[in-house]
Scaffold this motif. Structure first.
Motif, PDB file in Angstrom:
ATOM      1  N   CYS A 413    -105.661  -9.116 -43.836  1.00  0.00           N
ATOM      2  CA  CYS A 413    -105.214 -10.416 -44.501  1.00  0.00           C
ATOM      3  C   CYS A 413    -104.757 -11.189 -45.354  1.00  0.00           C
ATOM      4  N   SER A 414    -104.590 -10.489 -46.551  1.00  0.00           N
ATOM      5  CA  SER A 414    -104.917 -10.848 -47.525  1.00  0.00           C
ATOM      6  C   SER A 414    -103.533 -12.252 -48.016  1.00  0.00           C
ATOM      7  N   TRP A 415    -104.312 -12.965 -48.128  1.00  0.00           N
ATOM      8  CA  TRP A 415    -103.126 -14.061 -48.890  1.00  0.00           C
ATOM      9  C   TRP A 415    -103.686 -15.160 -49.831  1.00  0.00           C
ATOM     10  N   ASP A 418    -106.619 -15.160 -51.815  1.00  0.00           N
ATOM     11  CA  ASP A 418    -107.138 -13.987 -52.441  1.00  0.00           C
ATOM     12  C   ASP A 418    -106.525 -13.771 -54.185  1.00  0.00           C
ATOM     13  N   PHE A 421    -103.818 -10.921 -53.305  1.00  0.00           N
ATOM     14  CA  PHE A 421    -102.387 -11.294 -53.514  1.00  0.00           C
ATOM     15  C   PHE A 421    -101.663 -11.111 -54.295  1.00  0.00           C
ATOM     16  N   THR A 435     -94.370  -9.905 -50.714  1.00  0.00           N
ATOM     17  CA  THR A 435     -95.449  -9.748 -50.995  1.00  0.00           C
ATOM     18  C   THR A 435     -96.431 -10.415 -49.400  1.00  0.00           C
ATOM     19  N   LEU A 436     -96.395 -11.069 -48.792  1.00  0.00           N
ATOM     20  CA  LEU A 436     -96.464 -10.732 -47.400  1.00  0.00           C
ATOM     21  C   LEU A 436     -96.471 -10.488 -46.533  1.00  0.00           C
ATOM     22  N   TRP A 439     -97.456  -6.555 -48.470  1.00  0.00           N
ATOM     23  CA  TRP A 439     -99.255  -6.546 -49.408  1.00  0.00           C
ATOM     24  C   TRP A 439    -100.117  -7.170 -47.668  1.00  0.00           C
ATOM     25  N   THR A 440     -99.818  -7.620 -47.500  1.00  0.00           N
ATOM     26  CA  THR A 440    -100.376  -8.968 -46.284  1.00  0.00           C
ATOM     27  C   THR A 440    -100.612  -8.353 -45.166  1.00  0.00           C
ATOM     28  N   THR A 443    -102.445  -4.727 -45.643  1.00  0.00           N
ATOM     29  CA  THR A 443    -104.563  -5.408 -45.242  1.00  0.00           C
ATOM     30  C   THR A 443    -104.213  -5.216 -44.016  1.00  0.00           C
ATOM     31  N   THR A 444    -103.850  -5.881 -43.260  1.00  0.00           N
ATOM     32  CA  THR A 444    -104.090  -5.715 -41.744  1.00  0.00           C
ATOM     33  C   THR A 444    -103.753  -4.954 -40.666  1.00  0.00           C
TER      34      THR A 444
END
Length: 464
Positions: A413-415, A418, A421, A435-436, A439-440, A443-444
């Motif tokens: 959970c890069s948000w 970070d 992000f 991006t959520l 990318w987020t 990562t999860t």
């Protein structure tokens, strides 16, 4: 109980979360300004609740954390902007894309980008890999006219998995040292865990999310979409050769890797120690990316019709774009650093230390919650390693699996807190929502797949 909560770092974390959502999502302030206000706000709460943290520190520590962030990413991002601009507008990125497609077929472009990212990220840090391969993802999108979400996800997947699972990247290397695990075994188990995580996150999730969202190609890194599309339709004879096109990437990888190789193996091969002073300079990412930027810029000059003065102006535009990205990325890191200063990491870690589940799952859970709370994957991994190291003797499997469980948790959970992000958002030309979702979520997926792989491999092949 209310008083206890009021003095808890959880309050600071909650206020920080509300601030970034209010400032960046609801009020839609420029990212740098919103993150700066959020960091100052968290700093003020720290002055109220944290011992030896003054109101003056709320300002000075924000500025210091921002400066530390710029020291780490300022030159690389500026040089990456030059590399990206030069490779895209000279046609170098397009030539590499066409070479990939010739080798694997145009329908497997994602596999080409995914494999490149995964391999390159083992000796090279995440941010450097993303700087170098993001222009290829943009060019691939311009060439194919679709699948931009997929191309960004596969590039991010390879880089992110190596960042937390495979030494000699700093996180797993430091955790292995803290726990006392052999480096060779850590690398072997790291590859075992990273591969399914990279496949699930990059290829499986990437294709799934790509079928559900369409991300347009936007102006980013000083290059417009019309310029990208013009290069995508240019005759191959009008593009630089493959070797010249790839020279910036090859130079960056070789130079950065030279330091990694010498630093890792000089204890077993003493002859390498004589090279240490040289590679410590040329292998530094600031120097390596500067050399790569010079190579890319010269190719741009050779393969364009620009005069030197116009060429200089185009590079200056790229640097302006890079400066904005560097500022946003560094302030995102500063916001995370001020959250960390509240003590949220140690607070969560001590709260979860005795929850009574298996050691591998405990390590993953602690690292995951610390990562979400304070933003830095490496900080979350080191915090967790310090807690779990004394318990290593209780493991019934090889302790390298503990390193991997910590790495998996630290990647989740890069948000907003970070810096990675903001790096992905700005270089990729994405909205916050995009991006959520890419990318987020990626990562999860990597984190969850990673811990599942750890539990499966440690059961089937405990290596103890």
């Amino acid at each position: 109980m209310a008083i206890e909560f009021a003095h808890s770092p959880l309050l600071t974390f909650a206020v920080g979360l509300i601030l970034v959502i209010l400032l960046l999502v609801v009020w839609d302030l420029p990212a740098f300004i919103g993150l700066a206000i959020a960091a100052f706000g968290v700093g003020l709460l720290n002055a109220v609740f944290v011992a030896d943290f003054t109101f003056g520190d709320a300002a000075t520590k924000t500025a210091t954390a921002f400066g530390d962030g710029m020291a780490g990413i300022g030159i690389p991002i500026l040089m990456a902007a030059v590399i990206g601009k030069s490779m895209l507008e000279s046609g170098s990125a397009q030539r590499i894309v066409r070479t990939f497609q010739s080798a694997v077929g145009k329908d497997n472009s994602d596999i080409a980008l995914w494999s490149s990212s995964t391999v390159l990220a083992i000796p090279v840090f995440f941010d450097s890999v993303f700087y170098l391969l993001a222009p290829l993802a943009r060019s691939m999108r311009a060439r194919r006219g679709k699948n931009y979400a997929l191309y960004l996800v596969v590039v991010g997947a390879g880089a992110a998995t190596a960042h937390v699972f495979i030494p000699p990247t700093p996180g797993p290397l430091a955790v292995a040292s803290e726990i006392g695990v052999n480096l060779g075994m850590t690398m072997l188990v790291g590859v075992m865990v990273a591969l399914p995580a990279a496949i699930m996150g990059g290829l499986v999730y990437g294709r799934w999310i790509n079928s559900r969202i369409t991300i347009p190609l936007r102006d980013a890194m000083g290059t417009t979409t019309s310029e990208l599309e013009e290069r995508a339709n240019r005759d191959t004879k009008m593009l630089p050769g493959v070797l010249e096109s790839a020279a910036p990437i090859i130079l960056a990888i070789v130079l950065v890797s030279s330091y990694t190789v010498v630093d890792t193996f000089q204890s077993t091969a003493p002859a390498l120690s004589s090279l240490q002073p040289v590679v410590a300079f040329i292998g530094d990412k600031n120097v390596a990316l500067t050399i790569a930027a010079i190579a890319a810029a010269l190719t741009y000059l050779r393969w364009s019709d620009l005069s030197r003065s116009l060429w200089e102006e185009e590079l200056t535009e790229a640097l302006k774009s890079g400066g904005n990205i560097a500022a946003i990325t560094a302030m995102g890191g500063a916001f995370g650093a001020l959250l960390a200063a509240s003590g949220i990491g140690s607070y969560i870690a001590s709260s979860l230390e005795g929850i009574g589940i298996g050691l591998l799952m405990t390590a993953w859970l602690i690292a995951a919650i610390v990562r979400i709370a304070q933003g830095s994957a490496t900080a979350a991994m080191l915090t967790t390693a310090g807690i779990m190291a004394p318990l290593t003797g209780q493991l019934t499997v090889h302790p390298a699996y503990l390193v991997m469980a910590i790495g998996a948790g630290g990647n989740i959970c890069s948000w907003y807190n970070d810096s990675g992000f903001w790096l992905v958002k700005e270089i990729g030309g994405l909205t916050q929502a995009e991006t959520l979702k890419t990318w987020t979520a990626l990562t999860t997926v990597i984190s969850v797949t990673g811990i599942i792989a750890v539990l499966v491999f440690s059961s089937v092949l405990p290596l103890a």
